[in-house]
Write an enzyme that holds these catalytic residues in place. Sequence first.
Site, PDB file in Angstrom:
ATOM      1  CB  THR A   1      -0.932  -0.004   1.231  1.00  0.00           C
ATOM      2  OG1 THR A   1      -0.214  -0.564   2.340  1.00  0.00           O
ATOM      3  CG2 THR A   1      -2.169  -0.824   0.961  1.00  0.00           C
ATOM      4  CD  GLU A   2       2.043   4.780   3.060  1.00  0.00           C
ATOM      5  OE1 GLU A   2       3.169   5.093   3.484  1.00  0.00           O
ATOM      6  OE2 GLU A   2       0.994   5.075   3.636  1.00  0.00           O
ATOM      7  CG  ASN A   3       8.394   0.593  -1.847  1.00  0.00           C
ATOM      8  OD1 ASN A   3       8.843   0.420  -2.977  1.00  0.00           O
ATOM      9  ND2 ASN A   3       9.159   0.558  -0.781  1.00  0.00           N
TER      10      ASN A   3
END
EC number: 3.2.1.21
Length: 563
Positions: free
Chosen positions: A406-408
């Site tokens: 969901t985030e990187n």
Amino acid sequence: MLRTGIRLLALVLCVSAGGDFDWTKNEKTSFYYGTFPTGFSWGVGSSAYQTEGAWNTDGKGMSIWDVFAHKKGKISSNETGDSSCEGYYKFKDDINLMKEMKLSHYRFSVSWPRILPSGLRSEHVNEKGIRYYSDLIDLLLDSKITPVVTLYHWDLPQVLQEKYGGWQNASMVGYFNEFANLCFERFGNRVKHWITFNNPWSISVEGYETGEHAPGLRTRGSGAYKAAHHIIKAHAKVWHTYDMKWRSKQKGLIGISLTADWGEPVDVSNQRDVEAAERYIHFYLGWFATPLFHGDYPAVMKEYIGRKSGQQGLGASRLPVFSPQEKSYVRGTVDFLGLGHYTTRYVTQKNYPSGFGDSYFADRDLAELVDPKWPDPGSEWLYSVPWGFRRLLNFAQYGNPMIYVTENGVSEKTLCTDLCDDWRMQYFREYINELLKAVRDGVNVKGYTAWSLLDGFEWDEGFSERFGLYFVDFRNKNKPRFPKASVQFYKCIISSNGFPSQREVESWKRKAVETCSSSNQLLAADPLIGHMEMVTEIVVPTVCTLCILLSAVFFMFLLRRRL
Ligand code: NOJ
């Protein structure tokens, strides 16, 4: 009934995360050429407070971040998210950017006080706020981009903080459920991917332990555990509500987005270091994942916090306890696991004496180290260590759940106005490659979300750290967006669904750098940016050189006096 059966079966089958993780197997292998499974979803992310602006427009209520950012001394340069990227007004332009990138999904968050200004559904529903999100969702769907909606990305209605103490209070569980229900009612016919909470570790530790984030409380050693306990229950309640009331009609999924760094033992042949690294991950990811998948906190958290609470003369552990009913209520309430990941630490055993006082950090009995050779292009905490990503994905096996990254992503310092962001292309290339290796290892990853679409308000760092694929000129009232080279690079990864061959991948960077030089010219034509460049390229080096010269003269003067 069937669902309960499946949940029980999952429970019997699942092995504790990390239980059979092989610490000694760390092949830092070379680049792997190959593609992701068909249907793999590529996206970008954002959050309401970081991008929307329009903080007091169209009936929106105040959030804890509006209030916190307006207090002097809380945010770098006392910046606020009042207008930020003006995403509230520019969402159509932003969707065009996403269309050009051929994205499959867009992750954004709903601002709770924008649709419920006082936090409570019973008091007032702000239809203008509802309309904003509804239009955004419609346009995304028209553009064939799947909306992935986060319900809570840190912007609690201020009224709930003032009246009840926010997440310190159990009443938040019910209020959050009402808010979630309203979202299911109004948007659920079109939204099929829901994330209840974004990064509850940060909400709890930075909001209630260190106070770096809103609401800025420093209730050391207990407040974070209490906040987390209520968040876990709130997530479970929303999952059950969806399951009972909406699932059969809307056919959506309810997940949570947990963020965790990887912890690597300093010496993998030293059992104490390995245990310290395991503790690091259990206190980070396991704190939330273990109750939601297995029904209770990780044994190591119960043991360490319980023992230390006893040594501090407390009658009970500072870590709250789930009753048997609560355990079965929270267990198995994740349809997919959202994982946010940025960086890695080396970890070693370190004892904190009981006299050190209550603290989440001391409870873990470990020390974190970094390798000075790791690249750190932007945020102080963010070292690029791609192999840690694959290790984390392999560790996070709570019964092989469906995972969405969901985030990187990676940041740069604000003064950097070079749109040829070589370091970001490098970061994406290597981190996404480690993700591909993890998929080959058998980890069930369905999608990847680059953080973030735009430069935004980076919480206590204000606008001083830029995570965007698009550069936003914050000094210009219109907040124009300029593509960095990584836009083109990410586009190539998306269109090839991975890294097909060495020849092709090598050509991407060249192509991306070519496209970004024209954006650089456009940006340089902006008089404000011209000014910034003058600051970085002329003023800063000149001042530094002068300081060095003056110190040398002063030093010589001192030496001469001594002789
Ligand atoms: C995690 C947070 O969810 C996000 O809002 C933030 O921008 C990134 N970390 C980068 O710090």
